[in-house]
Scaffold this active site. Structure first.
Site, short mmCIF file in Angstrom:
data_model
loop_
_atom_site.label_atom_id
_atom_site.label_comp_id
_atom_site.label_asym_id
_atom_site.label_seq_id
_atom_site.Cartn_x
_atom_site.Cartn_y
_atom_site.Cartn_z
CE LYS A 82 -56.57 23.27 -1.68
NZ LYS A 82 -56.56 21.99 -1.65
CE1 TYR B 273 -41.43 42.18 23.02
CE2 TYR B 273 -41.67 41.85 20.58
CZ TYR B 273 -42.10 42.65 21.58
OH TYR B 273 -43.29 43.50 21.98
C1 LIG Z 1 -55.67 21.49 -2.58
C2 LIG Z 1 -56.11 20.53 -3.61
C3 LIG Z 1 -55.41 20.25 -4.70
C4 LIG Z 1 -54.28 21.20 -5.22
O1 LIG Z 1 -53.07 20.54 -4.67
P1 LIG Z 1 -51.78 21.43 -5.22
O2 LIG Z 1 -50.74 20.55 -4.42
O3 LIG Z 1 -51.86 22.90 -4.52
O4 LIG Z 1 -51.44 21.32 -6.70
C5 LIG Z 1 -55.89 19.42 -5.81
N1 LIG Z 1 -56.79 18.47 -5.26
C6 LIG Z 1 -57.47 18.52 -4.22
C7 LIG Z 1 -58.47 17.59 -3.77
C8 LIG Z 1 -56.96 19.39 -3.31
O5 LIG Z 1 -57.53 19.54 -2.08
#
Ligand SMILES: *Cc1c(COP(=O)(O)O)cnc(C)c1O
Length: 356
Positions: A35, A252
């Protein structure tokens, strides 16, 4: 020469890290979670580097459809499922799998005429309290999903809130096991933290995200300890050097003042590249392979670093912001965040170079 910042993305790292997840969950299928543009690494790039993946899991339906159209034939799961009827139809047409976490989604599955039945991940809320059906409702919802005729397969799913912390997964597992006791369906529970820390959660299918990218899901165990290699190295160079006298400020807000005569290097990397603006003075950075620290506020296009530890540094010297030689988790920790946020925030203006 163009602005010297770039992100090196190691294609070999994905394979190594995927293998590490598989070693920890040898009886399970391992979905690669891609994702958010593969946590900033590029969806198509990661998919191409992981032809051995049992499947992919993502959120964005466009990316999932493109992945299918690129020829990947194994499972592609949408972790939040669909938001409107047209998306459910697209899911069926592209043979994607979908999370089913809400009454709205269930009703669409019950009422729409689909081109084909879809693979469903029925999500049960075991304590995260974001998405999913209450454990007490699981049996009734499952009955409705089965009766709808819209599900080609059903996997029972949950997501842990505290797999990475001392609370662990005990309570969530109890809720899940009570809700699903006696139901003979495949199960998917584990994220990266649970893959490494909680073998009892592995079940049929695990979902490896952050581990694939070579960062740690834990506050107290490093990526290296877990056998993970960084996939992304954010590199730049010094584009200027300032000689400061005692009391001189930098940047800054003048948040840093030299205590004594010192050299400060200016790095072509700022928050518009994805470097966290809230990284305080003292955040680690490598100059010519030598570890030093930031000095002064992060600005849009530049950061400034203390060169006391790197007396040979000059304009053009190599800088590593995170990655090889400097774990992203250390930079994240200094900035009060997690490696996840930094890698996802890599800006589109940063050129990506694929390396072995
Ligand atoms: C993002 C996600 C994962 C992966 O999680 P990590 O901590 O990056 O391994 C697994 N399951 C779901 C439902 C997620 O949204």
């Amino acid at each position: 020469m163009s602005r010297p910042i770039r992100a090196d993305i190691s294609l070999a790292a994905f394979g190594r890290n995927y293998a590490a997840a598989r070693r920890h969950a040898p009886q399970s299928r391992v979905l690669a979670v891609v994702k958010a543009n593969a946590y900033g690494h590029g969806l198509a790039r990661v998919a191409k580097a992981l032809p051995q993946a049992d499947g992919f899991a993502t959120l964005e339906i466009d990316g999932a459809v493109r992945l299918r159209e690129s020829g990947f034939v194994r499972e592609i799961v949408l972790l939040e499922g669909f938001f409107e009827p047209a998306e459910l139809t697209a899911i069926a047409a592209s043979r994607l799998a979908t999370a089913v976490h809400s009454e709205d989604q269930l009703r669409m599955l019950e009422t729409l005429r689909l081109p084909a039945p879809v693979d469903c991940y029925l999500k049960i809320n075991t304590g995260m309290n974001r998405l999913g059906f209450a454990p007490e409702a699981a049996r009734e919802v499952l009955g409705r999903l089965q009766a709808s005729g819209a599900a080609r397969s059903i996997t029972l799913m949950t997501h842990f809130a505290t797999a990475d912390g001392h609370e662990g997964v005990h309570e969530a597992m109890n809720r899940f096991e009570t809700a699903t006791h006696g139901i003979d369906l495949p199960k998917s529970l584990a994220n990266s933290a649970a893959i490494f820390a909680h073998p009892r959660t592995h079940a049929d299918t695990v979902r490896a995200g952050i581990a694939l990218y070579g960062a740690t899901p834990f506050a107290d165990r490093s990526a290296e300890e877990l056998g993970l290699a960084p996939a992304m190295t954010l590199r730049s160079r010094l584009i200027s050097i300032q000689d400061l006298g005692p009391g001189d400020p930098v940047g800054y807000g003048a948040t840093f003042h030299a205590l004594h005569a010192m050299r400060v290097g200016v790095v072509a990397c700022g928050y518009a590249d994805g470097y966290p603006r809230h990284a305080p003075n003292g955040t680690p950075v490598l100059v010519d392979g030598v570890r030093t620290v930031t000095a002064g506020r992060v600005s849009m296009d530049m950061i400034t670093v203390d060169l006391t530890a790197a007396p040979g540094a000059r304009v053009g010297s190599e800088v590593v912001l995170w990655g090889e030689g400097l774990p992203i988790d250390e930079v994240a920790h200094s900035a009060g965040t997690v490696g996840y946020e930094l890698m996802c925030a890599l800006a589109p203006r940063v050129p990506v170079v694929e390396v072995a």
